[in-house]
Motif scaffolding. Sequence first.
Motif, short mmCIF file in Angstrom:
data_model
loop_
_atom_site.label_atom_id
_atom_site.label_comp_id
_atom_site.label_asym_id
_atom_site.label_seq_id
_atom_site.Cartn_x
_atom_site.Cartn_y
_atom_site.Cartn_z
N LEU A 52 -52.77 -21.06 -48.64
CA LEU A 52 -51.89 -20.11 -48.76
C LEU A 52 -52.04 -18.62 -49.44
O LEU A 52 -51.56 -17.58 -50.10
N SER A 56 -50.71 -15.35 -48.27
CA SER A 56 -49.87 -14.40 -48.62
C SER A 56 -50.44 -12.96 -48.87
O SER A 56 -49.72 -11.94 -49.17
N ILE A 63 -46.53 -19.24 -42.89
CA ILE A 63 -46.31 -20.25 -43.07
C ILE A 63 -44.14 -20.78 -43.16
O ILE A 63 -43.72 -19.02 -43.35
N PHE A 166 -44.88 -25.70 -41.88
CA PHE A 166 -45.09 -25.68 -44.22
C PHE A 166 -47.04 -25.26 -44.42
O PHE A 166 -46.80 -24.94 -45.39
N TYR A 190 -41.89 -24.01 -51.99
CA TYR A 190 -41.69 -23.15 -51.03
C TYR A 190 -40.29 -22.25 -51.77
O TYR A 190 -39.48 -22.94 -51.40
N TYR A 198 -42.32 -16.52 -46.20
CA TYR A 198 -42.94 -16.91 -47.26
C TYR A 198 -42.08 -16.23 -48.91
O TYR A 198 -42.91 -14.61 -47.96
N HIS A 201 -44.87 -19.37 -53.31
CA HIS A 201 -45.21 -21.57 -53.70
C HIS A 201 -45.84 -21.83 -55.50
O HIS A 201 -46.69 -21.46 -55.89
#
Length: 219
Positions: A52, A56, A63, A166, A190, A198, A201
Amino acid sequence: MIRKQNNKKKLDPMVVRRWLILATIVLVVALTVFNIMLIKDVKKETAMNQTLQEDSSTGEAAIGGEFDGITHEGELFKYSDTHGTLRLVFFGFTNCPMICPTGIANISGVQDELGDDASKVTPIFISVDPKRDTPEVIKSYISSFHPSMVGVTGSKAQIDAAAAAFKVYYSIGMVMDDGGYMVDHSAFIYLMDAQGKYLKHFSYDAPAEEILAAVKEHL
């Protein structure tokens, strides 16, 4: 003078030693299995976090995405129907003893604190146990939380598609003697924007204040 006979049998030291050795072996094996499972869960959670974070960092995390299912009201659900609001998305199952109630309670706490702005956020609980989590079961389950919560279930194929979108891991875990079972799953909350992208999280047990601050930042 008559002496009373002592009927107590003395324990054989060799027998006692064998039982102590056996008990020690059982304890060591149990602790080893527990540690292996714990390490496996930590590695899985760490890998998910790294994935993640890496996604990001690109600015366009892979995601989220369209998926469908059935709501707790028995109606058809499309993820895109919730566009226009922020989303707090959590995957779990109703028989989950601790992680899922904690995660959903934190999301509900955020909704409570938002007050009138709660309508700008759609909290979504997606079951990873569609076999047992029917719309009726989910409706009863989420009734204890915030009224804006949307429960989603569906076929295994539908849940697999949502989990893949996801980057959620789940699989059947420990099976009990009565046929019941647990479901191993990643446990992130999330935060998605109004277009379904996204944003961030959180761990399931992240303080509601932390999640609330992030939500307010994007309202």
